[in-house]
Design a protein around this motif. Structure first.
Motif, PDB file in Angstrom:
ATOM      1  N   THR A  12       0.689  -1.322   0.094  1.00 24.18           N
ATOM      2  CA  THR A  12      -0.100   0.018   0.101  1.00 24.18           C
ATOM      3  C   THR A  12       0.885   1.591   0.019  1.00 24.18           C
ATOM      4  O   THR A  12       0.555   2.288  -0.506  1.00 24.18           O
ATOM      5  CB  THR A  12      -0.660  -0.213   0.784  1.00 24.18           C
ATOM      6  N   LYS A  13       1.770   1.221   0.684  1.00 22.45           N
ATOM      7  CA  LYS A  13       2.973   2.749   1.034  1.00 22.45           C
ATOM      8  C   LYS A  13       3.593   2.712  -0.360  1.00 22.45           C
ATOM      9  O   LYS A  13       3.930   3.573  -0.962  1.00 22.45           O
ATOM     10  CB  LYS A  13       4.026   2.371   1.998  1.00 22.45           C
ATOM     11  N   ILE A  14       3.820   2.048  -1.464  1.00 30.47           N
ATOM     12  CA  ILE A  14       4.047   1.976  -2.445  1.00 30.47           C
ATOM     13  C   ILE A  14       3.255   1.997  -3.627  1.00 30.47           C
ATOM     14  O   ILE A  14       3.500   3.344  -4.523  1.00 30.47           O
ATOM     15  CB  ILE A  14       4.686   0.445  -3.266  1.00 30.47           C
ATOM     16  N   ALA A  15       2.118   1.967  -3.805  1.00 37.29           N
ATOM     17  CA  ALA A  15       0.999   2.213  -4.453  1.00 37.29           C
ATOM     18  C   ALA A  15       0.430   3.885  -4.529  1.00 37.29           C
ATOM     19  O   ALA A  15       0.625   4.186  -5.205  1.00 37.29           O
ATOM     20  CB  ALA A  15      -0.420   1.568  -4.139  1.00 37.29           C
ATOM     21  N   ASP A  33      11.769  -1.514 -18.870  1.00 41.36           N
ATOM     22  CA  ASP A  33      10.669  -1.090 -19.126  1.00 41.36           C
ATOM     23  C   ASP A  33       9.518  -2.023 -19.202  1.00 41.36           C
ATOM     24  O   ASP A  33       8.596  -2.239 -19.506  1.00 41.36           O
ATOM     25  CB  ASP A  33      10.917  -0.388 -20.584  1.00 41.36           C
ATOM     26  N   GLU A  34       9.724  -3.018 -17.902  1.00 38.22           N
ATOM     27  CA  GLU A  34       9.079  -3.970 -17.733  1.00 38.22           C
ATOM     28  C   GLU A  34       7.902  -4.158 -16.802  1.00 38.22           C
ATOM     29  O   GLU A  34       8.314  -3.702 -15.723  1.00 38.22           O
ATOM     30  CB  GLU A  34      10.087  -5.177 -17.697  1.00 38.22           C
ATOM     31  N   ASP A  35       6.808  -3.579 -17.044  1.00 40.49           N
ATOM     32  CA  ASP A  35       6.196  -3.481 -15.625  1.00 40.49           C
ATOM     33  C   ASP A  35       5.920  -4.986 -14.549  1.00 40.49           C
ATOM     34  O   ASP A  35       6.835  -5.653 -14.935  1.00 40.49           O
ATOM     35  CB  ASP A  35       4.454  -3.744 -16.283  1.00 40.49           C
ATOM     36  N   LEU A  36       5.781  -4.763 -13.407  1.00 38.08           N
ATOM     37  CA  LEU A  36       6.005  -5.246 -12.333  1.00 38.08           C
ATOM     38  C   LEU A  36       4.523  -5.197 -11.207  1.00 38.08           C
ATOM     39  O   LEU A  36       4.336  -4.059 -10.738  1.00 38.08           O
ATOM     40  CB  LEU A  36       6.973  -5.167 -11.104  1.00 38.08           C
ATOM     41  N   LEU A  37       3.896  -6.256 -11.123  1.00 38.07           N
ATOM     42  CA  LEU A  37       2.738  -6.096 -10.138  1.00 38.07           C
ATOM     43  C   LEU A  37       3.118  -6.341  -8.982  1.00 38.07           C
ATOM     44  O   LEU A  37       3.743  -7.408  -8.531  1.00 38.07           O
ATOM     45  CB  LEU A  37       1.813  -7.153 -10.645  1.00 38.07           C
ATOM     46  N   ILE A  38       2.459  -5.715  -8.108  1.00 37.52           N
ATOM     47  CA  ILE A  38       2.999  -5.129  -6.533  1.00 37.52           C
ATOM     48  C   ILE A  38       1.955  -6.450  -6.361  1.00 37.52           C
ATOM     49  O   ILE A  38       0.836  -5.750  -6.401  1.00 37.52           O
ATOM     50  CB  ILE A  38       3.478  -3.961  -5.991  1.00 37.52           C
ATOM     51  N   VAL A  39       1.895  -6.943  -5.138  1.00 38.62           N
ATOM     52  CA  VAL A  39       0.784  -8.018  -4.769  1.00 38.62           C
ATOM     53  C   VAL A  39       1.526  -8.049  -3.113  1.00 38.62           C
ATOM     54  O   VAL A  39       2.112  -8.381  -2.861  1.00 38.62           O
ATOM     55  CB  VAL A  39       0.779  -9.380  -5.335  1.00 38.62           C
ATOM     56  N   GLU A  40      -0.275  -7.639  -2.444  1.00 39.10           N
ATOM     57  CA  GLU A  40       0.224  -6.975  -0.619  1.00 39.10           C
ATOM     58  C   GLU A  40      -0.173  -8.800  -0.226  1.00 39.10           C
ATOM     59  O   GLU A  40      -1.294  -8.630  -1.084  1.00 39.10           O
ATOM     60  CB  GLU A  40      -0.319  -6.070  -0.864  1.00 39.10           C
ATOM     61  N   ASN A  41       0.307  -8.700   0.222  1.00 41.16           N
ATOM     62  CA  ASN A  41      -0.127  -9.927   1.299  1.00 41.16           C
ATOM     63  C   ASN A  41       0.168  -9.356   2.509  1.00 41.16           C
ATOM     64  O   ASN A  41       0.531  -8.982   2.974  1.00 41.16           O
ATOM     65  CB  ASN A  41       0.359 -11.489   0.631  1.00 41.16           C
TER      66      ASN A  41
END
Length: 120
Positions: A12-15, A33-41
């Motif tokens: 959440t802090k990254i978002a 240039d590559e997207d990385l999804l942040i998944v919070e758990n």
């Protein structure tokens, strides 16, 4: 899409743009240039192969540089302390996302299939 799980509240802090460095002991193999999804758990995944099926997609970022973690990085990493030997992943192009379905959280960089909507 490639993904990285991060324990709450740091995803959440990254978002929110508050955490612009991720600190890890290992280097990701990503292009700038590559997207990385942040998944919070909600729990640390400590064992190889360990997974959590209740993750939440919170942001898409780009890792533009990986360098040694320094004392000056503690605030940007939202860290509580400094320790030698870690790497700072510089996060840019941070985009908050919305997804109502649970998302897999796993160790390392992993692939997920997901339909995301950018937050407005």
């Amino acid at each position: 899409m490639k993904a990285l799980s991060i324990v709450s509240p740091n995803g959440t802090k990254i978002a929110a743009g508050l955490k612009t460095l991720e600190v890890r002991k290992w280097q990701p193999f990503l292009h700038a240039d590559e997207d990385l999804l942040i998944v919070e758990n909600t729990r640390f995944l400590r064992r190889e192969g360990e997974k959590d099926y209740d993750g939440k997609a919170v942001a898409i970022v780009r890792v533009v540089n990986i360098r040694p973690f320094s004392r000056a990085d503690v605030n940007a990493a939202c860290a509580n302390y400094f320790e030698e030997g870690w790497l700072a992943w510089e996060l840019t192009n941070i985009r908050s996302v919305a997804c109502s379905k649970p998302v897999l959280a796993a160790r390392g960089i992993y692939d997920v299939q997901i339909d995301l909507k950018p937050n407005q």
